[in-house]
Design an enzyme around this catalytic site. Sequence first.
Site, PDB file in Angstrom:
ATOM      1  N   ARG A  31       0.835  -1.206   0.000  1.00  0.00           N
ATOM      2  CA  ARG A  31       0.000   0.000   0.000  1.00  0.00           C
ATOM      3  C   ARG A  31       0.874   1.263   0.000  1.00  0.00           C
ATOM      4  NH1 ARG A  31      -3.513  -3.432  -0.640  1.00  0.00           N
ATOM      5  NH2 ARG A  31      -5.056  -4.107   0.901  1.00  0.00           N
ATOM      6  N   GLU A 174     -14.902 -13.989   8.929  1.00  0.00           N
ATOM      7  CA  GLU A 174     -14.745 -13.403   7.591  1.00  0.00           C
ATOM      8  C   GLU A 174     -14.451 -14.468   6.522  1.00  0.00           C
ATOM      9  OE1 GLU A 174     -11.662 -10.423   7.101  1.00  0.00           O
ATOM     10  OE2 GLU A 174     -12.289  -9.994   5.056  1.00  0.00           O
ATOM     11  N   LYS A 216     -18.423 -10.988   8.511  1.00  0.00           N
ATOM     12  CA  LYS A 216     -17.798 -10.030   7.581  1.00  0.00           C
ATOM     13  C   LYS A 216     -17.701 -10.684   6.198  1.00  0.00           C
ATOM     14  CE  LYS A 216     -13.603  -7.323   6.832  1.00  0.00           C
ATOM     15  NZ  LYS A 216     -12.712  -6.330   7.448  1.00  0.00           N
ATOM     16  N   SER A 258     -14.621  -4.404   1.742  1.00  0.00           N
ATOM     17  CA  SER A 258     -14.777  -3.692   0.457  1.00  0.00           C
ATOM     18  C   SER A 258     -14.170  -4.492  -0.699  1.00  0.00           C
ATOM     19  CB  SER A 258     -14.228  -2.270   0.527  1.00  0.00           C
ATOM     20  OG  SER A 258     -12.868  -2.220   0.826  1.00  0.00           O
ATOM     21  N   GLY A 259     -13.154  -5.279  -0.436  1.00  0.00           N
ATOM     22  CA  GLY A 259     -12.681  -6.292  -1.393  1.00  0.00           C
ATOM     23  C   GLY A 259     -12.173  -5.809  -2.739  1.00  0.00           C
ATOM     24  N   GLY A 260     -11.786  -4.546  -2.846  1.00  0.00           N
ATOM     25  CA  GLY A 260     -11.292  -4.066  -4.137  1.00  0.00           C
ATOM     26  C   GLY A 260     -12.281  -3.173  -4.865  1.00  0.00           C
ATOM     27  N   ARG A 289      -9.460  -0.784   2.397  1.00  0.00           N
ATOM     28  CA  ARG A 289      -9.141   0.134   1.303  1.00  0.00           C
ATOM     29  C   ARG A 289     -10.206   1.217   1.106  1.00  0.00           C
ATOM     30  NH1 ARG A 289      -7.964  -4.865  -2.518  1.00  0.00           N
ATOM     31  NH2 ARG A 289      -9.230  -5.795  -0.861  1.00  0.00           N
TER      32      ARG A 289
HETATM   33  P1  13P Z   1     -10.875  -4.398   2.298  1.00  0.00           P
HETATM   34  O1  13P Z   1     -12.059  -3.584   2.733  1.00  0.00           O
HETATM   35  O2  13P Z   1      -9.766  -3.568   1.699  1.00  0.00           O
HETATM   36  O3  13P Z   1     -11.267  -5.578   1.458  1.00  0.00           O
HETATM   37  O4  13P Z   1     -10.223  -4.977   3.625  1.00  0.00           O
HETATM   38  C1  13P Z   1     -11.048  -5.499   4.594  1.00  0.00           C
HETATM   39  C2  13P Z   1     -10.364  -6.592   5.298  1.00  0.00           C
HETATM   40  O5  13P Z   1     -10.190  -6.546   6.493  1.00  0.00           O
HETATM   41  C3  13P Z   1      -9.936  -7.768   4.528  1.00  0.00           C
HETATM   42  O6  13P Z   1      -9.595  -8.805   5.389  1.00  0.00           O
END
Ligand code: 13P
Length: 335
Positions: A31, A174, A216, A258-260, A289
């Site tokens: 990042r 998650e 999550k 958010s996953g990208g 992100r």
């Molecule tokens: P993102 O929202 O960037 O996908 O990250 C969340 C997260 O904790 C992934 O494990």
Amino acid sequence: MSELNNIALKIISLGKGILAADESTGTMKKRLDSVNVVSTEENRLKFRNTLFSSESMKSCIGGVILYDETIKQNFNNTSIPKIILEKGSVPGIKVDTGAKILANSKDEKITEGLDGLRERLKIYYSLGARFAKWRGVYVISDSFPSKIAISTNAHALARYSALVQESGMVPIVEPEVLMDGTHSAETCLKKTSEVIKKCYEELILHKVELTGTILKPNMILPGSSSNKKISAEEIADLTLKCLTESVPSEVPGIAFLSGGQTEIEATKNLNAINKKNKSNFIMTYSYGRALQQSALKHWSKNLDDIEGTQKVFNHRANMCSLAAKGKWSEQIEKN
Ligand code: 13P
């Protein structure tokens, strides 16, 4: 057990969500590299503390997920968990040790970190953590996620969750079905539902108290290489269908990754989900992100511009919080 339910509700109620700032040192380096900042321990702390000291923490961030390095750091002689607590937010900790190649299905992953977990949890609790995170990761293809990936990751998530509750903390469960690929949103719906149902089968088998957990998940989206775009309303319909059919009603809330997705996509989609949500589940954000990207970009131009960086972060956090109440609009976003 009601104590765990109280912690879960404190994190996700009243339009609050989670700031996922638990990037491993390797991910954080990526990042920072992307904005030409050197990834030193000092810089990682400086950026993260800038976020944790922001005004919007009080109204928008119910919990912060930390990485092992950060939970042990101090800023101006105050520990990072204390700085978060003073903002009225709950400190949390990522406790998995990463996803490794899965034996007999080498293109898939199994998340590790169960060995010695009980002892590590005791340390994190003493450092102030009151919730934890473990991420299982799944890919979509014609044959994936395989039955092995689905059952081994669900088993690990259940064992992790039971240990976390035993130690007095709330587990964030998650199971992330990645958006990479050319699949349709319908395929994402089918595969994500299968993954989530298996997770709850295992959590129930391991006697995890569901009222003291937070899910999550990913939203239901077409694959990122599919060239298919669907509307936020369609994404909301599919995501709500998946979750209302797969998640037991005892679970108090769902905090999406958010996953990208871009910051705006993640906000707009969450808003659409909340406009249509008729279930009893709280639906909010646990973004990495999508909460940090613009702030990181701004900060990278002048590492001493704390106030300017916080302004960018506050805006994003406020927009996400509105989306968690179904009250966001493109008009508000621009003003
Ligand atoms: P993102 O929202 O960037 O996908 O990250 C969340 C997260 O904790 C992934 O494990």
